[in-house]
Enzyme design. Sequence first.
Site, PDB file in Angstrom:
ATOM      1  N   ARG A   1      44.308  33.244  40.678  1.00  0.00           N
ATOM      2  CA  ARG A   1      45.198  34.295  40.168  1.00  0.00           C
ATOM      3  C   ARG A   1      46.580  33.719  39.827  1.00  0.00           C
ATOM      4  O   ARG A   1      47.178  34.075  38.829  1.00  0.00           O
ATOM      5  CB  ARG A   1      45.372  35.420  41.191  1.00  0.00           C
TER       6      ARG A   1
ATOM      7  N   GLU B   1      31.350  45.954  52.632  1.00  0.00           N
ATOM      8  CA  GLU B   1      31.420  45.681  51.188  1.00  0.00           C
ATOM      9  C   GLU B   1      30.207  44.891  50.691  1.00  0.00           C
ATOM     10  O   GLU B   1      30.199  43.659  50.754  1.00  0.00           O
ATOM     11  CB  GLU B   1      32.707  44.919  50.834  1.00  0.00           C
TER      12      GLU B   1
ATOM     13  N   LYS C   1      32.482  50.051  50.665  1.00  0.00           N
ATOM     14  CA  LYS C   1      33.159  49.528  49.469  1.00  0.00           C
ATOM     15  C   LYS C   1      32.111  48.909  48.546  1.00  0.00           C
ATOM     16  O   LYS C   1      31.813  47.718  48.645  1.00  0.00           O
ATOM     17  CB  LYS C   1      34.198  48.484  49.897  1.00  0.00           C
TER      18      LYS C   1
ATOM     19  N   SER D   1      36.816  46.735  42.153  1.00  0.00           N
ATOM     20  CA  SER D   1      36.891  46.756  40.680  1.00  0.00           C
ATOM     21  C   SER D   1      36.010  45.668  40.063  1.00  0.00           C
ATOM     22  O   SER D   1      35.518  45.850  38.942  1.00  0.00           O
ATOM     23  CB  SER D   1      38.330  46.671  40.177  1.00  0.00           C
ATOM     24  N   GLY D   2      35.844  44.542  40.724  1.00  0.00           N
ATOM     25  CA  GLY D   2      34.799  43.576  40.382  1.00  0.00           C
ATOM     26  C   GLY D   2      34.872  42.933  39.009  1.00  0.00           C
ATOM     27  O   GLY D   2      33.845  42.485  38.498  1.00  0.00           O
ATOM     28  N   GLY D   3      36.050  42.902  38.389  1.00  0.00           N
ATOM     29  CA  GLY D   3      36.141  42.275  37.072  1.00  0.00           C
ATOM     30  C   GLY D   3      36.294  43.268  35.932  1.00  0.00           C
ATOM     31  O   GLY D   3      36.409  42.880  34.769  1.00  0.00           O
TER      32      GLY D   3
ATOM     33  N   ARG E   1      41.937  43.218  41.794  1.00  0.00           N
ATOM     34  CA  ARG E   1      42.438  42.857  40.462  1.00  0.00           C
ATOM     35  C   ARG E   1      42.908  44.056  39.649  1.00  0.00           C
ATOM     36  O   ARG E   1      43.945  43.996  38.986  1.00  0.00           O
ATOM     37  CB  ARG E   1      41.341  42.119  39.682  1.00  0.00           C
TER      38      ARG E   1
HETATM   39  P1  13P Z   1      38.349  43.414  43.101  1.00  0.00           P
HETATM   40  O1  13P Z   1      38.752  44.861  42.998  1.00  0.00           O
HETATM   41  O2  13P Z   1      39.262  42.484  42.358  1.00  0.00           O
HETATM   42  O3  13P Z   1      36.901  43.205  42.842  1.00  0.00           O
HETATM   43  O4  13P Z   1      38.601  42.972  44.619  1.00  0.00           O
HETATM   44  C1  13P Z   1      38.178  43.758  45.640  1.00  0.00           C
HETATM   45  C2  13P Z   1      37.854  42.924  46.812  1.00  0.00           C
HETATM   46  O5  13P Z   1      38.404  43.084  47.865  1.00  0.00           O
HETATM   47  C3  13P Z   1      36.808  41.898  46.691  1.00  0.00           C
HETATM   48  O6  13P Z   1      36.424  41.481  47.963  1.00  0.00           O
END
Ligand code: 13P
Length: 345
Positions: free
Chosen positions: A34, A178, A220, A261-263, A293
């Site tokens: 990042r 998650e 999550k 959000s995952g990308g 992100r």
């Molecule tokens: P993102 O929302 O960027 O996917 O990150 C969430 C997260 O905590 C990944 O482990």
Amino acid sequence: MSTHAALEQTIAQMVDETRGILAADESLPTIEKRFAAIGVENTEENRRFYRSLLLTTPGLGKYLSGVILFEETLFQTDDEGRPLPEVAWSQHIVPGVKVDKGKGPLTNAPGDLITRGLDDLTERLQRFRAAGPAFAKWREVYPITPRNPTRLGLHANAEVLARYAAVCQEQGYVPIVEPEVLMDGDHDIDRCAEVTEHVLHSVFHALHLHGVELEYMLLKPNMVLPGKDCRRAPPEEVAEATLRVLKRTVPAAVPSINFLSGGQGPEEATANLNAINQLRGNAPWQLSISYGRALQQPALQAWAGKPENRRQAQAELLKRARLNSLARQGRYRPEMEDEPAVLPE
Ligand code: 13P
């Protein structure tokens, strides 16, 4: 306070009808990526500066009820010398800590991955207690290929998530569970739905087996989306597929589902959350965020490593947090993206 009372209190502090969670727990290799994108060196001081910038954003507690921290952040301070978990509490944002130690290959399941860190989890949770986090997070990832996840991958990852969650509850920490089905690949939305359904089914089966109390955890998950290399799906299609899978697999006892959000881009992630909440019908859980992100990207870009950009970066974070709070209530409109990013007076 008893362990049960602690779990109950944390859920009450974190779950409501308007707020979400910020994931600011990037591991060292992830924050390196990042920072590299904005030309910032990955030093401890830069990480401290950036994360204290996020947490001291004026008014952030109006939109966020929790923040996931990287272990190092638990022991860092803001510019005035206040421990960063304390800064979060002062904003009515509950601090938590990521406790998984990253992933590696799963033996005998080519293409699947498994996360490390269970061995000393109890001791680490006990050691962190004095720093004040009230919840923990653990991520398992599931790449999609024509062969993955395998049956072994599904089983082994679910076991690890459930063992983690059980230890957390025993130690008085609310676990964020998650299981992330990755967006990488050219699979379509139906394939993501099929895999996510298998994943969530196996995870709740394992949580039951390990005696995890569903009332005192947060889920999550990924949204159900086409792969990155497939055509994009409109928010209504994402919402419909995501709700269908969640309704088939997630028991009503779980208080809140906080998507990663995952990308997805920041605006895409907000629009999808909004559609999910507009279509939610009688869904029994809160449907909110735990974005990394998609909350941080505009703030990171505005900061660009320059201390003088601090307030503008905070304004960008506050704007994304506010728009996601509206989306979480199904009240977001894309025109709102044109509003300026400003901090309260
Ligand atoms: P993102 O929302 O960027 O996917 O990150 C969430 C997260 O905590 C990944 O482990």
